[in-house]
Each structure stands twice: as C-alpha cells, then as structure tokens.
Design an enzyme around this catalytic site. Structure first.
Site, PDB file in Angstrom:
ATOM      1  CB  CYS A   1       0.394  -5.239 -10.689  1.00  0.00           C
ATOM      2  SG  CYS A   1      -1.177  -4.893  -9.929  1.00  0.00           S
TER       3      CYS A   1
ATOM      4  CG  HIS B   1       3.014  -5.890  -7.646  1.00  0.00           C
ATOM      5  ND1 HIS B   1       2.737  -4.539  -7.580  1.00  0.00           N
ATOM      6  CD2 HIS B   1       1.815  -6.520  -7.609  1.00  0.00           C
ATOM      7  CE1 HIS B   1       1.428  -4.368  -7.506  1.00  0.00           C
ATOM      8  NE2 HIS B   1       0.846  -5.554  -7.519  1.00  0.00           N
TER       9      HIS B   1
ATOM     10  CG  ASN C   1      -1.570  -3.633  -5.572  1.00  0.00           C
ATOM     11  OD1 ASN C   1      -1.017  -2.981  -6.449  1.00  0.00           O
ATOM     12  ND2 ASN C   1      -2.103  -4.824  -5.784  1.00  0.00           N
TER      13      ASN C   1
HETATM   14  N1  ACO Z   1     -11.415  -6.874   7.114  1.00  0.00           N
HETATM   15  C1  ACO Z   1     -11.866  -7.875   7.893  1.00  0.00           C
HETATM   16  N2  ACO Z   1     -12.196  -9.081   7.416  1.00  0.00           N
HETATM   17  C2  ACO Z   1     -12.052  -9.296   6.110  1.00  0.00           C
HETATM   18  C3  ACO Z   1     -11.590  -8.293   5.238  1.00  0.00           C
HETATM   19  C4  ACO Z   1     -11.262  -7.050   5.782  1.00  0.00           C
HETATM   20  N3  ACO Z   1     -10.794  -6.025   5.043  1.00  0.00           N
HETATM   21  N4  ACO Z   1     -11.556  -8.796   3.988  1.00  0.00           N
HETATM   22  C5  ACO Z   1     -11.983 -10.064   4.054  1.00  0.00           C
HETATM   23  N5  ACO Z   1     -12.284 -10.371   5.336  1.00  0.00           N
HETATM   24  C6  ACO Z   1     -12.774 -11.635   5.879  1.00  0.00           C
HETATM   25  C7  ACO Z   1     -13.405 -12.494   4.849  1.00  0.00           C
HETATM   26  O1  ACO Z   1     -14.764 -12.140   4.678  1.00  0.00           O
HETATM   27  C8  ACO Z   1     -13.247 -13.868   5.425  1.00  0.00           C
HETATM   28  O2  ACO Z   1     -14.246 -14.061   6.394  1.00  0.00           O
HETATM   29  P1  ACO Z   1     -14.982 -15.482   6.512  1.00  0.00           P
HETATM   30  O3  ACO Z   1     -13.887 -16.448   6.875  1.00  0.00           O
HETATM   31  O4  ACO Z   1     -15.978 -15.228   7.582  1.00  0.00           O
HETATM   32  O5  ACO Z   1     -15.553 -15.747   5.161  1.00  0.00           O
HETATM   33  C9  ACO Z   1     -11.913 -13.793   6.168  1.00  0.00           C
HETATM   34  O6  ACO Z   1     -11.650 -12.386   6.327  1.00  0.00           O
HETATM   35  C10 ACO Z   1     -10.769 -14.416   5.427  1.00  0.00           C
HETATM   36  O7  ACO Z   1     -10.809 -14.000   4.069  1.00  0.00           O
HETATM   37  P2  ACO Z   1      -9.793 -14.496   3.017  1.00  0.00           P
HETATM   38  O8  ACO Z   1     -10.159 -13.901   1.695  1.00  0.00           O
HETATM   39  O9  ACO Z   1      -9.621 -15.975   3.114  1.00  0.00           O
HETATM   40  O10 ACO Z   1      -8.450 -13.804   3.555  1.00  0.00           O
HETATM   41  P3  ACO Z   1      -7.010 -13.972   3.010  1.00  0.00           P
HETATM   42  O11 ACO Z   1      -6.123 -14.357   4.114  1.00  0.00           O
HETATM   43  O12 ACO Z   1      -6.972 -14.762   1.730  1.00  0.00           O
HETATM   44  O13 ACO Z   1      -6.634 -12.477   2.632  1.00  0.00           O
HETATM   45  C11 ACO Z   1      -6.435 -11.029   0.739  1.00  0.00           C
HETATM   46  C12 ACO Z   1      -7.377 -11.773   1.655  1.00  0.00           C
HETATM   47  C13 ACO Z   1      -5.579 -10.104   1.567  1.00  0.00           C
HETATM   48  C14 ACO Z   1      -7.257 -10.236  -0.267  1.00  0.00           C
HETATM   49  C15 ACO Z   1      -5.550 -12.064   0.014  1.00  0.00           C
HETATM   50  O14 ACO Z   1      -6.340 -13.052  -0.576  1.00  0.00           O
HETATM   51  C16 ACO Z   1      -4.689 -11.469  -1.050  1.00  0.00           C
HETATM   52  O15 ACO Z   1      -3.780 -10.695  -0.773  1.00  0.00           O
HETATM   53  N6  ACO Z   1      -4.931 -11.840  -2.333  1.00  0.00           N
HETATM   54  C17 ACO Z   1      -4.108 -11.365  -3.434  1.00  0.00           C
HETATM   55  C18 ACO Z   1      -4.522  -9.999  -3.773  1.00  0.00           C
HETATM   56  C19 ACO Z   1      -3.535  -9.364  -4.675  1.00  0.00           C
HETATM   57  O16 ACO Z   1      -2.368  -9.297  -4.375  1.00  0.00           O
HETATM   58  N7  ACO Z   1      -3.987  -8.873  -5.784  1.00  0.00           N
HETATM   59  C20 ACO Z   1      -3.060  -8.224  -6.615  1.00  0.00           C
HETATM   60  C21 ACO Z   1      -3.628  -8.009  -7.878  1.00  0.00           C
HETATM   61  S1  ACO Z   1      -2.903  -6.601  -8.359  1.00  0.00           S
HETATM   62  C22 ACO Z   1      -3.634  -5.824  -9.650  1.00  0.00           C
HETATM   63  O17 ACO Z   1      -3.366  -6.160 -10.780  1.00  0.00           O
HETATM   64  C23 ACO Z   1      -4.562  -4.673  -9.288  1.00  0.00           C
END
Ligand code: ACO
Length: 326
Positions: free
Chosen positions: A113, A253, A283
């Site tokens: 990214c 980003h 993204n």
């Molecule tokens: N729908 C419903 N529930 C979900 C989903 C979904 N799509 N995805 C995860 N959950 C659940 C999880 O299983 C978890 O359940 P649990 O508590 O029973 O275990 C709960 O939701 C919370 O999960 P978290 O991972 O703690 O959620 P978080 O608030 O951290 O959000 C997210 C997850 C959106 C992925 C976040 O961590 C994030 O944005 N991370 C950064 C990602 C990013 O920006 N990456 C960029 C890299 S770019 C590149 O180079 C390609």
C-alpha cells in the site's frame, strides 16, 4: 536539482460493485459490523478477464489524456503493484506495450500500500538529477485475486483499482520531499506467498486453496498503522520545514476510517482537511492513494498553490509520505 511537478492524475476502477450486503451472503458478517469497524460500504471487483495491467493501462491513459502528453514523451514508467499477473515481463513493460511508450524504460516495484509513494520517490529522484523528464507513475492492484474469500476478517476490507500520475520536470516547485521507511522484522504480520520459493511445492498449493492468499494479523497491523501514519507525516513535514497547520489537504491510504481518524486526532488535523473515499472502494492497496488524489483534484478539494500530504502504510511492513505544492 530540477523541480518536479505533478502534471496530471488519473484513475480507473472496475464497474462491478460488491456491497457489504453481498458479503453477508458469502461469509458470516454484516453491513453493520463492516461499516462500524472499517467505514467501508462497497468495493469494486474485477471480472474474470480483467488483469492488473488492464486497470493500470486505463488509469494511465486517463492521466495522459488530462496532461495532453504524447506517448513518445514518457521516458519512465513505474508500476507499484503486489498483484502482477506475471513475474515477468513487469506490469510496467506490459503497460508500455499497450500504450506504445517506446521511449520509456519501465519496471515494477513492490511495497504494497506504500508502493505508489515509493514509486513517486524513485521517479522524482530520476527527474531531479536530469536522468529523465516525464514519468508515468501508476499504483495498480487487483487484491480480489489474492483475497481469501472464506476469511471474513480480511475479505471485507479489499477492492480493486488503479491510479496514476504524470511527474515532470518543471520551473516551479512541486514535490517538496519524502519520508520512506520499512520494518522487515514484522513483515509476516501481513503476507501473500509467491511461487518459486524452495518451501512452496505444487502439492501444498493444491491441498490448500487458500495457500497463495492474503494472510493478516489485523489487530497487530492496526496498531502499527495508528502509530506509523502520524510518525510518517511528522517526519516528512519536519524535513520540508512545514507544520501540519500549513497543510491544506491530507490524503491518507484508504484502509480503515478508524485508522485515519486516529491519525488525524494524534496530528490535531480536523477531518475536514482529510480526503476519504474508502466507503466506495475499500482498501485498493497501491491504487488507494492515487485514486483518492485524482478524486480530490476532480472534486476541487485541491487547488493551485495548496499544500498536500500523501501518507501510506502497508505490507513489508512499509510506510511512506510526501508533501506536494500543487
Ligand atoms: N464480520 C463480523 N465479525 C468479524 C469480522 C467480519 N467481517 N471480522 C472479524 N470479526 C470478528 C472477529 O472474529 C472477532 O470476534 P471474537 O471477538 O469473537 O473473536 C471480532 O469480530 C473482533 O475482531 P477484531 O479483529 O478484534 O476486530 P477489529 O476491531 O480489530 O477490526 C480489522 C478488524 C477491521 C481487520 C482491523 O484490525 C483493521 O483494520 N486492521 C488493519 C488492517 C489494515 O488496515 N491492513 C492494511 C494493510 S494494507 C496492505 O498492504 C494490503
């Protein structure tokens, strides 16, 4: 050194829209969860025949048309991508062929990214020292091709697209400086395997259909992102002798609205100065920043004389930022 200006920008996204409601039918998720945790409402997805090169070519053509630049005048093509359809030729050489950019040298770079800003930095330095005059810089990715569509924690985040810019030598000031960084130590928080490694065998790939797909430790990447975005902005502003109150538009980003809001808050930047379009595209990796830049220009959010900051983070891990006087 020569000054370097952005002559024009361009973008292309595929027509096919995949909404949060569509995803509800594919994995155990909901529009409410995706909206609250990420801000994303829909994303664009390529059809079976559209390649990353096709996306790149259309964005590039859009930027070239707006600049009114002739194919013969482009002397450098850089494509930032992590989803090339071939290891070689590079996507940039495939774009060169399509657009008949016969006077250019062309190559790809891989910085996920952050790739578009990395590519801008390379092109800027080539132009600054007189090695070339007009560079076509493209960020293009079709992440849907490496998305694990059974992993709800990642498949809701990504989309496909391409953005481009023409960078040219100029009498006026334009691109003021860069901050680039990498943390390979933590690279495996976010990865996708390639073929050809000694530990990757055909049978591994065959046994596990998700083998060559995106893996991400979302929480760890989140923590990295909210720390590195403000850092990258502060570093580049210090290098060019400006402060965040001097900046008219911030283009981060487009990964997650919570990451963007947290970075803005730490930098004490009002959200009115921050351009956001992730609700429409998710993204799009290397395409995210140039697509946002092109939309911000088109919508009149960026005017002549404005100071603009671009900032990204991603796989590698990598980060990058730049300041531009428009
Ligand atoms: N729908 C419903 N529930 C979900 C989903 C979904 N799509 N995805 C995860 N959950 C659940 C999880 O299983 C978890 O359940 P649990 O508590 O029973 O275990 C709960 O939701 C919370 O999960 P978290 O991972 O703690 O959620 P978080 O608030 O951290 O959000 C997210 C997850 C959106 C992925 C976040 O961590 C994030 O944005 N991370 C950064 C990602 C990013 O920006 N990456 C960029 C890299 S770019 C590149 O180079 C390609």
């Amino acid at each position: 050194a020569q000054n370097v200006k952005i002559l024009s920008t361009g973008r292309y996204v595929p027509d096919r829209v995949l909404t949060n409601y569509d995803l509800e039918k594919m994995v155990d998720t909901s529009d409410e969860w995706i909206t609250q945790r990420t801000g994303i409402k829909e994303r664009r997805i390529v059809d079976g025949t559209t390649s990353t090169t096709d996306l790149a070519v259309r964005a590039a053509k859009n930027a070239m048309d707006k600049a009114g630049i002739l194919p013969d005048d482009i002397d450098l093509v850089i494509v930032a991508t992590v989803t090339p359809e071939m290891f070689f030729p590079s996507t940039a050489c495939l774009v060169q062929k399509e657009l008949k950019l016969k006077n250019a040298f062309a190559f790809d770079i891989s910085a996920a990214c952050s790739g578009f800003i990395y590519a801008m930095a390379i092109a800027t330095h080539f132009i600054q020292n007189g090695f070339c005059k007009n560079a076509l810089v493209i960020g293009a990715d079709a992440l849907s091709r490496i998305t694990n569509w059974s992993d709800r924690s990642t498949c809701v985040l990504f989309g496909d697209g391409a953005g481009a810019a023409i960078l040219s030598s100029s009498d006026e000031q334009g691109i003021l400086g860069f901050e680039l960084g990498s943390d390979g130590e933590n690279g495996l928080l976010l990865y996708c395997h390639a073929f050809g490694l000694s530990d990757v065998t055909y049978s591994q790939v065959k046994e596990n259909p998700n083998f060559r797909k995106i893996y991400m430790e979302g929480n760890e990447v989140y923590k990295f992102a909210v720390k590195i975005m403000p850092y990258a902005v502060e570093e580049v502003l210090e290098k060019v002798g400006l402060s965040s109150s001097d900046i008219d538009v911030f283009i981060p980003h487009q990964a997650n609205i919570r990451i963007i809001e947290s970075a803005a808050k730490r930098l004490k930047i009002p959200m009115e100065k921050v351009f956001v379009n992730l609700h429409k595209y998710g993204n799009t990796s290397a395409a995210s920043i140039p697509i946002a830049l092109d939309e911000a220009v088109e919508e009149g959010r960026i005017k002549k004389g404005d100071k603009v900051v671009l900032v990204g983070f991603g796989g590698g891990l990598t980060w990058a930022s730049t300041v531009i006087k428009w």
